[in-house]
Every structure is written in structure tokens, then in C-alpha cells.
Scaffold this motif. Structure first.
Motif, PDB file in Angstrom:
ATOM      1  N   GLN A  91      22.304   4.013  36.928  1.00 13.16           N
ATOM      2  CA  GLN A  91      21.664   4.901  37.907  1.00 13.16           C
ATOM      3  C   GLN A  91      21.285   6.196  37.195  1.00 13.16           C
ATOM      4  O   GLN A  91      21.751   7.277  37.554  1.00 13.16           O
ATOM      5  CB  GLN A  91      22.633   5.137  39.083  1.00 13.16           C
ATOM      6  N   THR A  93      19.703   9.541  35.699  1.00 11.22           N
ATOM      7  CA  THR A  93      19.406  10.848  36.311  1.00 11.22           C
ATOM      8  C   THR A  93      20.473  11.258  37.325  1.00 11.22           C
ATOM      9  O   THR A  93      20.510  12.408  37.730  1.00 11.22           O
ATOM     10  CB  THR A  93      18.010  10.966  37.016  1.00 11.22           C
ATOM     11  N   CYS A  94      21.327  10.320  37.748  1.00  7.70           N
ATOM     12  CA  CYS A  94      22.296  10.650  38.806  1.00  7.70           C
ATOM     13  C   CYS A  94      23.650  11.093  38.262  1.00  7.70           C
ATOM     14  O   CYS A  94      24.500  11.529  39.021  1.00  7.70           O
ATOM     15  CB  CYS A  94      22.501   9.463  39.736  1.00  7.70           C
ATOM     16  N   HIS A 188      12.410  17.121  37.893  1.00  3.84           N
ATOM     17  CA  HIS A 188      12.728  16.355  39.103  1.00  3.84           C
ATOM     18  C   HIS A 188      11.664  16.628  40.178  1.00  3.84           C
ATOM     19  O   HIS A 188      11.194  17.754  40.311  1.00  3.84           O
ATOM     20  CB  HIS A 188      14.111  16.760  39.607  1.00  3.84           C
ATOM     21  N   LYS A 288      27.357  16.015  40.637  1.00  4.91           N
ATOM     22  CA  LYS A 288      26.940  15.207  39.484  1.00  4.91           C
ATOM     23  C   LYS A 288      27.821  15.585  38.295  1.00  4.91           C
ATOM     24  O   LYS A 288      28.858  15.010  38.062  1.00  4.91           O
ATOM     25  CB  LYS A 288      25.478  15.483  39.134  1.00  4.91           C
TER      26      LYS A 288
END
Lengths: 521, 379
Positions: A91, A93-94, A188, A288
Motif C-alpha cells: 500500500q 504512499t500510506c 499528493h 502514518k
């Protein structure tokens, strides 16, 4: 590197929506009738509520016995996938990482769950101290001066920055003149969306041949109309822009503010800071980089740090410490504040978990976490690029920080199978991966972010899955064509995702769109 | 897609231009016209379309007899369709060997009438042009690249990918439809050494959505939504008294549709205050209408290579551009159209080197409501 693949089969319960499970009259908890002495004093509990605000019908809630409720949620958890149940590096970017369980104990303590934001400040000194100290830690992490924990998520943090940009230029009488915000294609998507929501025109810089924001284009874009720049760095490709200072300096020369999206700061802790890169403000996703769980869409925290000059523009209230009185307090008296961006002062359990995580690691530990994440990513990248059919976006700039956006373009051309096919097959191995969000310009994309939580064995296992799938694409296409074999959902009709008319994310909406619930009434 | 759509029968129209591409093999830059064809054959060219079709059909599966193919006799489709084992209905069109543009058009006409779900054709820009002239954007069409000239973005990248995309469109999901330009060059001029590409129409082309639904991607903008944003953005900038010259293309066309103006998709129109003042104008007519300082030019990106001037809009000549001025050119394009162009430049080729040089540099392209993307312009 063989033998790491494990036989897996997804559980399937065909579990109904909880609203379809209830049976009229069933109860999870039987509340005892009140004794006559109590009723006499307290009444029936209803008639004291004024008739105008008293509802005439009962709320539409499922009626269920306790074991059925427990069973239902256990079934759902079997049908779920997350950081606690798989090698969650797909996943990208997460920043999926392990959330130490001890931190849940803190967040679930009645000392936290029983707090109420309307309590008198003298009775919540402990939690105010945690918030204040978290801000102090982020002064070190970012190099900036003042903190707000009010935003309830990453994009919300970006929104808070946009609100401060507006307030800043309004205060200087330049609000009307400065109507543009500059961002980059691989920042983003929220960095473009949020300024638009605040009424700015957004100018997007394309990448150059190395995948870096085009500096020449930027020189052409920045002007006296620029209110701010909103940059992510490293961008979603995993590429770090080493000339960032040239961008921020040029913005400042034109009177614009520099806003940093550090939602994902996982490759930078103790290595590079917003201050030295020339930014005036930055937000950080505590859910994050700082290990608080994502919570499936929240609640979360997009903690905002700003330079001293922007302190009085922060959202209110701000948590401060009165040294003379020796107490923490909420300061609502910022005359130039951009206003509130959320009710009350922030999502306390998320801040508490992040605070505990940072304190458990210390400054050296934070830096080691980042260095491990970078090492993991580069180890994985080196191996991944040896997998047949895989390439990286922008190979002219091979250095990557904490994640990489790869491409299966070659695989697609050779075999006809692309990233969607790999994604269908990977479910057979009890894991998953994700392609990309906007912009959809890398062909057949996938994005891998192996944060510091994953061991070399974890990465090798995931790599072996990728190798196996690539081999099947070339040699046993039928396996891919009919995948998944060991999962439960075979083909998803994407048209439903693309058509807002078909979305139903609540039971009420489902009834309205599919059962004519409201029409029937 | 409905459940019926997934399980139901599908009809595919297959048009093969057996002579397409024959000119290329012997260096003739196209095979339009009988005389050129004869020259190609005499120079030893052999038909390559059938092989390209075979490659594409390999990627298609008959799904237990759920696919039926409507096609023309012999080399115009039937041979390959039957060879691949599909249920084949042969239309009485053409002789089955050498083919003419009229045969292609007649086949497309009959296929539309028969209600096919998709027309798959093997050919080049000329074939695409013939089909678009008949069916327009009323039904989906996809090309198997087998001609010499492949300037129109209506073809699969190679025959296998075209076949797979057709299969996916008919029986799978995740395939969208986009209006794409049909471009063609004047073969005589090309053989003479100059490249003059024209815009001849549009086809509705299936494309594979190159993205995945991820946890946080939550639905994607379709091109129609992007177009809507762009139209709103341009409309908000229009000055009521000024003249707007609207170049060809579906992006600029969407604005005219929004304003309720009749417009020519392939030509240059003039608009003022939301009302049309001239349609499909020639260079001379445009020059007569220009009021210096009060005239704007609205352009989009034409074709897959990124041209904004010099392809499909030659009416907008160097004289026209000089009279309008660089600062009054508005460029708009959807992110979907631009996706292959990030990291590359937009191109100009007006035929006037000095002017081309002046037009180079960075421009802002309107890519959405309240959104512009910077692009480098090169010649």
C-alpha cells in the motif's frame, strides 16, 4: 530464495450486513427495570425531555443478541486484510507499519476514554501536557516553531495550511492579488485539491525527464500572484527533490509562503527537516510516519507546524504552558487566527500513541527508523527490478527514498497482463498491492513502500510472490487469467466505483439507491 | 455493466483492409488509391493485414459460443474469423480480395444496422477515416494497427493488445470509452516530402483504465468530468465583447456545446458573447474578423503526439497567429489526453520557423476547474 510461498486460502462467510441480521426483540444487554424508589425520584427517563425534541419512533438499529454481535464482527475481521495480518508493504504512499500494542493500552485507558473536551482545563492537565510535549518534539523533527494538532487527517492538515495562507495574505492586504497556488504533478493530489477548495487557482508543475519538478517551468509559474507553493518531497514516485531550496527561495523572493506536505515523512526523520528546506509550514500524519493506526479513514491527525511568524495565524485553540503558574492551558486569543478547522482541539488517542512511539524511540531511534525504511526500500527495489517484466518509473533518476512507483509496462507488452491482473493474483497469497492514485501517468503502476517494520524475511517472502506471479504471466497464463483461486471475490465490476449514483457507503444510502427506501415511504 | 451484459451474447464487426500497409513495405508511404496499390503489388508487396488480424484474434476467446462475428468475405475478414473458429456471419460486401474505401464504408454501415457491440478493424488512418465517416461516434470502434500511417490514436499498441482490449471490452470490465481523433495525412504531399496532417473526425474508442481502485483512490475522474471542469473554467474567463476563435477538437467543442453554439468539430469557428459569428472559417475569413487586442484563440492538443498548431488546424496560419498575439492563446486539454505527454513538450509546426521559435517556451494549459498545468512548447 525459494520455499517462502505458503499455502493460503481466504475465509468466506458470506456475512450479511448487520442490519440484515437482527431479529425483532433480540437484545444484547438486558437493562434491569428501575426500582420504584428510583422511578419516583428520576421519573421514567423520557417524559422529562420536552415533547418537541422527543422522537416518536425508535431509531433504526439492528436488534441482536450479544454472541451474534461478537460472531458478526469476528467474521468481518476474517474477511479483512491489514497491517496486523499481512506483509503490508503493497500500500505504497500510506506508510503501513507496525503499531506497538502497548500504545493501544494507553489510548484505551479510562484516563483517556473518559475525558471530555468541555472539562475544566485544570482537570485535564495530563492530556494537555501530552499535546504540548508532542509539539515540543515536532519542533525538533521539523525545525519549525509552533504546533497545532487540530486537523483530523492528512488532507485536513493541508487544508489548515491553506487557511493560514489566506489569513496571512489577507492580513498583509495582498489577498486579492495573490490568487494562485503552485504544486507539482507528483505531489499528493490533496495539495492541488485543498487550495482549490479555498478558492485558489492551482498551477501544476510537470515532472522533467528525471521525474523531478521542472525547475524551468517553476520559474515561469511563480509571480506576484503566487500565494503559496504546496509541495510533497519526496514525491509519490519516491524521488527526493534535492534542489528544493531553490524552489522555496524563489517563492519567498516573490512574497509567497512555502507549505510542505510531510504526510509521509518516513524517510526523513533526523535526516532532513522542513526548516532547512526553507518551508514556512508543514503537516505530518501521525497515523502514518508516527505509527498510530490509520483507523480505516480516521479519526487521525494531520499535525501542523509553522514558523514563528505564522504563530498568530494558527487555528485556535493552541495548547500552551504558563511557566509562572506551572500549568498548561488552551489559548483562544490569537487575534489573526485562520479560525477553527475542527471542533475542539484534536484527536487525543492518535496524538497519545504518536507521543508514546516517539518517546520510546528517542532521537536516535527515529533516525534509525528512517534509515531502516530507506534500506528496506532500496533492498526491495534492487531485487524487484530483477523480476521479469518490471521496471521503475523515471529510471534516469534511480535514487529513491522510502518508496518506489514501479511499472509492469514491459510485462503488459510481453504477456498482455498488467497491474490489475497481478493484483487479482496476489490475493491468492494472502497479501495485496496497490497501483497508484492521481496522476495516472505511469503505465501499469504499482507502489511499494517497505517501511522499517518489515524484516528481510518479510521482504523476501513478498518478492517471491512477485517472482511467482511474473513467472506465471509468462509461462502459465491460465493461472493469471482465472485468478484469484484462493480468495473469495473473483471479479469486481469497476463501473460501480466510477459511478457516484451506484455508491452506497451507508445502509441508509443503500436502501435509498437500491431498494427505493425513501420513495416507498 | 449489467449482469445480462456479462453473460449475454456479443456481436463483433470485423473489417479487414487486406491491402493496408502494403505501400509501406515498399516505401510508398501509404496505399490510398488504386494506382498506388498496383505499383505496390508490382514492387512485390504482400498483404500483411491477415497476419495482424490472426495475431489479434488469438487474444480473443469465444466464451462458449457467446461471441458472434459479422464480417466481409474472404480476406476482408471471413477467412481469419473462420480460421480462428468463431461463429461467423458473412455480409455480402466487396469481392473478398482487393478492397475499396466504398467496401469499408458499406461494411461499417451494415454492421451499425445489425447492432454490433464493437467494430474491430485492421488497417491504418485511411481505414479509420472511412469508418468514422459512416458511424461517427455512435458505436465503439477499435483498430488493429496494420496500415502504413498510424497517426490516429484509435489503434491498439500492437495487434495482440488490440485483440485483448476488444475481448476485455466485450466480456470484461474496467474498459472505458473515449472520443479519439481520426488523423490522416495527405499521401501525395507526404510522398512529395511534406507532412500535412488533417483532422478528419472522431471515433469512440475503448481504452483500458490504467489504474486500480485502491483503498484511498476512491473512484476516478472520467474524461467527461474533466471536460466539464475545463468548460466551466474557460466559460468563467470569457469576456463578453471579445472575439474567440475556437480551434478544432472535442475539448473546444465541449465549450461550444456548453454555450449552446453550433460548431464545426473539425474546423475553426468564431464566437462572441456566447453566439457563433462564423463557422468552419478559412484563413482569409479568420484574418478579416480579427480585431487586434480583442481576439482570442482557443486551442486544444490534437492527436497523440502533442501538437497544438500545425496538425489539423492549418487555417490558423502564421499570419493569423501574428495578428492575434501569443498572449491571447488559450490552450485547454483534459488530463486523460495529456497523460502520455507529461515530461514531454507540446509541439508547434506552423510552417514559419521564426514564429515557431517565438511560440516556444512554457505555456499554461487549462486542465480543470481552477487548474492549469505548465507545459513546455517545442518545435
Amino acid at each position: 530464495m525459494t520455499g517462502l510461498l505458503r499455502p493460503f486460502h481466504q475465509m468466506r462467510w458470506n456475512e450479511p450486513i448487520i442490519y440484515q441480521l437482527g431479529r425483532k426483540g433480540q437484545r444484547g444487554i438486558l437493562v434491569p427495570e428501575a426500582e420504584p424508589e428510583i422511578s419516583e425520584v428520576a421519573g421514567d427517563g423520557l417524559s422529562s425531555i420536552p415533547e418537541k425534541v422527543r422522537r416518536s419512533d425508535l431509531p433504526n438499529l439492528p436488534e441482536m443478541a450479544q454472541p451474534h454481535v461478537v460472531r458478526h464482527f469476528n467474521h468481518l475481521s476474517h474477511e479483512n486484510l491489514g497491517a496486523d495480518s499481512n506483509i503490508d508493504i503493497g500500500q505504497g504512499t500510506c506508510t503501513m507499519k507496525h503499531s506497538p500494542k502497548i500504545n493501544e493500552t494507553f489510548a484505551r485507558s479510562p484516563k483517556v476514554t473518559d475525558l471530555h473536551p468541555y472539562q475544566d482545563q485544570s482537570t485535564v492537565q495530563g492530556v494537555l501536557e501530552v499535546i504540548y510535549r508532542t509539539g515540543e518534539l515536532f519542533k525538533e523533527i521539523s525545525g519549525l516553531d509552533c504546533c497545532s494538532i487540530q486537523p483530523g487527517g492528512g488532507s485536513h492538515g493541508a487544508l489548515a495550511m491553506a487557511c493560514m495562507v489566506r489569513a496571512w495574505h489577507r492580513d498583509r492586504g495582498e489577498d486579492a492579488q495573490r490568487d494562485e497556488v503552485i504544486t507539482t504533478l507528483f505531489s499528493h493530489p490533496a495539495d492541488a485539491a485543498v487550495p482549490k477548495a479555498k478558492g485558489y487557482k492551482v498551477i501544476i508543475l510537470p515532472p522533467d525527464e528525471e521525474g523531478l519538478p521542472d525547475l524551468e517551468a517553476y520559474r515561469n509559474a511563480v509571480s506576484e500572484r503566487t500565494a503559496a507553493i504546496f509541495f510533497t518531497n519526496p514525491e509519490d514516485t519516491g524521488i527526493f527533490n534535492p534542489r528544493i531550496l531553490e524552489f522555496t527561495e524563489l517563492a519567498h523572493r516573490h512574497g509567497a509562503l512555502c507549505c510542505y506536505d510531510q504526510a509521509n515523512a518516513n524517510g526523513l526523520l533526523g535526516i532532513a527537516r522542513a526548516r532547512e528546506a526553507g518551508f514556512d509550514m508543514s503537516f505530518f500524519n501521525l497515523h502514518k510516519t508516527f505509527s498510530s493506526p490509520h483507523g480505516c479513514g480516521g479519526p487521525a491527525t494531520g499535525l501542523v507546524m509553522v514558523d514563528k511568524k505564522l504563530e498568530e495565524f494558527l487555528p485556535v485553540p493552541v495548547v500552551k504552558y504558563d511557566e509562572i503558574m506551572g500549568r498548561y492551558f488552551l489559548d483562544f486569543s490569537l487575534p489573526k487566527t485562520c479560525g477553527k478547522v475542527k471542533a475542539f482541539f484534536g484527536v487525543v488517542p492518535v496524538v497519545l500513541r504518536a507521543y508514546a512511539w516517539i518517546m520510546s524511540l528517542g532521537a536516535e531511534g527515529l533516525e534509525e527508523a528512517s534509515r531502516t525504511a530507506i534500506l528496506n526500500n532500496n533492498y526491495f527495489m534492487k531485487k524487484m527490478l530483477q523480476v521479469r517484466g518490471c521496471s521503475m518509473s523515471y529510471p534516469k533518476h534511480p535514487a529513491r527514498i522510502e518508496q518506489v512507483r514501479y511499472s509492469w509496462e514491459e510485462l503488459k507488452e510481453d504477456t498482455g497482463f498488467g497491474t490489475a491482473d497481478v493484483q487479482r493474483r496476489i490475493a491468492d497469497f494472502g497479501t495485496h498491492y496497490w497501483g497508484s492514485h492521481e496522476p495516472f501517468v505511469i503505465p501499469e503502476p504499482f507502489t511499494i513502500e517497505p517501511s522499517e517494520s518489515y524484516s528481510k524475511d518479510d521482504l523476501d517472502e513478498y518478492l517471491e510472490i512477485m517472482e511467482q506471479i511474473s513467472r506465471e504471466c509468462y509461462e502459465e497464463p491460465d493461472i493469471i487469467r482465472h485468478a484469484p483461486h484462493n480468495s473469495t471475490v473473483h471479479h469486481i465490476d469497476h463501473d460501480y466505483f466510477d459511478d457516484p449514483e451506484k455508491w452506497a457507503i451507508t445502509w441508509r444510502e443503500y436502501n435509498s439507491k437500491y431498494e427505493g427506501y425513501f420513495k416507498r415511504k | 455493466m449489467s449482469l445480462e451484459g456479462v453473460s449475454g451474447r456479443k456481436r463483433l464487426g470485423l473489417i479487414v483492409n487486406p491491402i493496408a500497409g502494403m505501400g509501406g513495405a515498399v516505401g510508398l508511404k501509404g496505399t490510398d488509391g488504386g494506382e498506388i496499390l498496383m505499383r505496390a503489388i508490382s514492387m512485390g508487396a504482400i498483404p500483411r493485414s491477415p497476419l495482424r488480424v490472426r495475431e489479434a484474434m488469438k487474444e480473443m476467446t469465444d466464451r462458449s459460443g457467446r461471441l458472434e462475428i459479422l464480417t466481409c468475405p474472404g480476406d476482408m475478414g471471413a477467412t481469419e474469423s473462420i480460421r480462428a473458429g468463431f461463429r461467423t456471419e458473412v455480409l455480402p460486401v466487396g469481392s473478398g480480395s482487393l478492397t475499396t474505401a466504398e467496401d469499408t464504408m458499406e461494411a461499417a454501415r451494415r454492421m451499425e444496422r445489425a447492432g454490433v457491440d464493437l467494430i474491430l478493424f485492421a488497417g491504418g488512418d485511411g481505414t479509420a477515416r472511412d469508418i468514422s465517416g459512416v458511424v461517427g461516434t455512435r458505436l465503439p470502434v477499435l483498430g488493429i494497427p496494420s496500415g502504413v500511417k498510424i497517426h490516429s490514436p484509435v489503434f491498439g499498441r500492437n495487434p495482440s493488445m488490440a485483440g485483448r482490449l476488444a475481448d476485455l471490452y466485450l466480456f470484461g470490465s474496467g474498459v472505458g470509452l473515449e472520443e479519439r481523433e481520426v488523423m490522416d495525412i495527405d499521401e501525395d504531399a507526404f510522398r512529395g516530402g511534406s507532412l500535412k496532417a488533417g483532422l478528419y473526425g472522431y471515433l469512440l474508442v475503448p481504452f483500458e483504465r490504467r489504474f486500480l481502485q485502491g483503498g484511498k483512490s476512491g473512484g476516478a475522474r472520467t474524461e467527461a468530468v474533466e471536460l466539464d471542469g475545463i468548460v466551466q473554467e474557460i466559460a468563467s474567463r470569457l469576456l463578453p465583447g471579445d472575439l474567440y476563435l475556437v480551434g478544432p477538437g472535442s475539448t473546444t467543442g465541449a465549450l461550444m456545446r456548453h454555450l449552446g453554439c453550433e460548431f464545426s468539430l473539425l474546423g475553426v469557428d468564431a464566437m462572441r458573447g456566447g453566439r457563433i459569428e462564423g463557422a468552419d472559417l478559412s484563413e482569409e475569413e479568420i484574418l478579416e474578423m480579427i480585431i487586434p487586442g480583442r481576439t482570442w484563440l482557443l486551442l486544444s492538443v490534437i492527436g497523440g503526439q502533442g501538437f497544438i498548431l500545425g496538425r489539423g488546424n492549418l487555417q490558423i496560419s502564421p499570419r493569423v497567429l501574428r495578428a492575434i498575439g501569443r498572449n491571447r492563446i488559450i490552450i485547454a486539454a483534459t488530463p486523460s489526453k495529456l497523460k502520455a505527454l507529461y515530461g514531454k513538450a507540446l509541439l508547434v509546426d506552423t510552417g514559419d520557423e521564426d514564429l515557431d521559435r517565438d511560440l516556444c517556451g512554457y505555456v499554461r494549459v487549462i486542465t480543470g476547474l481552477g487548474e492549469e498545468t505548465l507545459f513546455r512548447v517545442e518545435r
